[in-house]
Design a protein around this motif. Sequence first.
Motif, PDB file in Angstrom:
ATOM      1  N   LEU A 311       0.811  -1.119   0.145  1.00 39.79           N
ATOM      2  CA  LEU A 311       0.074   0.117  -0.015  1.00 39.79           C
ATOM      3  C   LEU A 311       0.952   1.205  -0.012  1.00 39.79           C
ATOM      4  O   LEU A 311       0.436   2.121  -0.765  1.00 39.79           O
ATOM      5  CB  LEU A 311      -1.030  -0.110   1.172  1.00 39.79           C
ATOM      6  N   SER A 312       2.032   1.020   0.903  1.00 38.93           N
ATOM      7  CA  SER A 312       2.727   2.425   0.776  1.00 38.93           C
ATOM      8  C   SER A 312       3.509   2.760  -0.424  1.00 38.93           C
ATOM      9  O   SER A 312       3.591   3.838  -1.046  1.00 38.93           O
ATOM     10  CB  SER A 312       3.887   2.180   1.967  1.00 38.93           C
ATOM     11  N   ASP A 313       3.862   1.686  -1.156  1.00 38.96           N
ATOM     12  CA  ASP A 313       4.599   1.831  -2.533  1.00 38.96           C
ATOM     13  C   ASP A 313       3.460   2.171  -3.401  1.00 38.96           C
ATOM     14  O   ASP A 313       3.563   2.938  -4.514  1.00 38.96           O
ATOM     15  CB  ASP A 313       5.096   0.573  -3.062  1.00 38.96           C
ATOM     16  N   THR A 314       2.227   1.754  -3.373  1.00 40.96           N
ATOM     17  CA  THR A 314       1.229   2.053  -4.385  1.00 40.96           C
ATOM     18  C   THR A 314       0.842   3.586  -4.220  1.00 40.96           C
ATOM     19  O   THR A 314       0.800   4.361  -5.304  1.00 40.96           O
ATOM     20  CB  THR A 314      -0.009   1.219  -4.016  1.00 40.96           C
ATOM     21  N   ARG A 322       3.839  11.944   1.045  1.00 39.93           N
ATOM     22  CA  ARG A 322       2.539  12.416   1.573  1.00 39.93           C
ATOM     23  C   ARG A 322       1.373  11.322   1.692  1.00 39.93           C
ATOM     24  O   ARG A 322       0.808  10.972   2.579  1.00 39.93           O
ATOM     25  CB  ARG A 322       1.894  13.584   0.881  1.00 39.93           C
ATOM     26  N   GLY A 323       1.367  10.686   0.563  1.00 44.10           N
ATOM     27  CA  GLY A 323       0.612   9.414   0.363  1.00 44.10           C
ATOM     28  C   GLY A 323       1.099   8.359   1.571  1.00 44.10           C
ATOM     29  O   GLY A 323       0.299   7.711   1.924  1.00 44.10           O
ATOM     30  N   ARG A 324       2.259   8.180   1.465  1.00 46.53           N
ATOM     31  CA  ARG A 324       2.942   7.071   2.472  1.00 46.53           C
ATOM     32  C   ARG A 324       2.372   7.330   3.645  1.00 46.53           C
ATOM     33  O   ARG A 324       1.977   6.652   4.665  1.00 46.53           O
ATOM     34  CB  ARG A 324       4.389   6.881   2.444  1.00 46.53           C
ATOM     35  N   LEU A 368       3.705  -0.370   6.715  1.00 47.71           N
ATOM     36  CA  LEU A 368       3.545   1.142   6.210  1.00 47.71           C
ATOM     37  C   LEU A 368       4.732   1.895   6.907  1.00 47.71           C
ATOM     38  O   LEU A 368       5.303   2.742   6.295  1.00 47.71           O
ATOM     39  CB  LEU A 368       2.320   1.637   6.618  1.00 47.71           C
ATOM     40  N   THR A 369       5.180   1.591   8.046  1.00 52.48           N
ATOM     41  CA  THR A 369       6.161   2.550   8.781  1.00 52.48           C
ATOM     42  C   THR A 369       7.301   2.259   8.208  1.00 52.48           C
ATOM     43  O   THR A 369       8.171   3.111   7.696  1.00 52.48           O
ATOM     44  CB  THR A 369       6.168   1.990  10.349  1.00 52.48           C
ATOM     45  N   PHE A 370       7.652   0.987   7.636  1.00 53.35           N
ATOM     46  CA  PHE A 370       9.231   0.676   7.008  1.00 53.35           C
ATOM     47  C   PHE A 370       8.767   0.875   5.528  1.00 53.35           C
ATOM     48  O   PHE A 370       9.712   0.636   4.707  1.00 53.35           O
ATOM     49  CB  PHE A 370       9.321  -0.806   7.292  1.00 53.35           C
ATOM     50  N   GLY A 371       7.701   1.396   4.869  1.00 55.91           N
ATOM     51  CA  GLY A 371       7.653   2.024   3.679  1.00 55.91           C
ATOM     52  C   GLY A 371       8.264   3.379   3.545  1.00 55.91           C
ATOM     53  O   GLY A 371       8.349   4.012   2.663  1.00 55.91           O
TER      54      GLY A 371
END
Length: 395
Positions: A311-314, A322-324, A368-371
């Motif tokens: 999700l983070s990459d997407t 900002r999205g991440r 998500l944190t490590f994204g």
Amino acid sequence: METSIESQNRNFALPVDSEKKATKFRLFSASPPHMRAFHLSWISFFACFVSTFAAPPLIPIIRDNLDLTSSSIGTAGIASVSGAIAARVLMGALCDLVGPRLASASVILITSPAVYFFSSASSPTTFFLARFFTGFSLSTFVSTQFWMSSMFSAPVVGLANGVAGGWGNLGGGATQLLMPLVYSLIHYLGATTFTAWRIAFFIPALFQTSTAFAVLFFGQDLPEGNFQLLQQSGERPKDKLRKVLKHGITNYRGWMLAVTYGYCFGVELTIDNIIAEYFYDRFNLKLQTAGIIAASFGLANIVSRPAGGLLSDTVAKRYGMRGRLWSLWVVQAVGGLLCVLLGKVTTLKASITVMIFFSLFVQAACGLTFGVVPFVSRRWEFRCCCNAVDFLQGL
């Protein structure tokens, strides 16, 4: 005339960028060095999670044998997490100084005797010490994320970190299922109740030891090679411990992410420590039944944490950093609300349902944190985040 990147691609099974980091993530490949490093990292981290949380599903048996009180059980649980504080600080520095391969294998081997020591525990104190020193092995999370960030480029690093971390954390769920079954089998074969649980600890101990040798002999630190050879050839500068620590602790972004991660992964570790005993005592379940229910919490990591990284990459492809950050905030907030709800429900069915949804969100928040972490700093603050979060978990 071929470009330099095209020339580099011929030397690797995966396409790479100018830094030789893989730009594709192929889960079912074991090609060196990128995907082999991935599989070695998550399997070794998985083994450490199995060892660290091998005791909780057997607590109903162990507490009768060693006369453990609720207070001593809770203290030992805290010790298992707190033991990783100094170890992760050291692991972060070691990764910078000698590389993730040697750092990871060394810590796994050094902590393996503590797992064997469970079989000879004879008092609350010795049980506490075994859990404390076994917890040091959780510092391999740092080497896992360091390794993935060294091997995979920005478009897929969130996914790589999410899957490696998530599948490693899967060990916390697998051990809830594995240890009661191993104990039951040993007991069925003739061992007494208080002997069977001791013999059972040889399984995670042997597994952890074997993964250390696999990392040492088959792993590679960087796409270009191992740290020691690259430093000897002058291709990689030698870092000093003081410089590594200074750069790691002086960036406020790393500490902000440490707090964020403490409220998702720290909570996850707390649940791993108590969930089997909670269902066993509150709903009067059998040991194996409580273990199966508890396992479902950790086993959710097989999809939830990788989903967070994906999700983070997407969202980053369209909204950038900002999205991440916004996706991390939303998922973490939902996880927090579900955690509160888990303490409010009173029936077995409702507790299991809320626990499963809670596990999906809290573990996705970890992914998500490590994204985000690899983009805080190209080298230093990544370790600061991993190290500081252990302090928060120990509070």
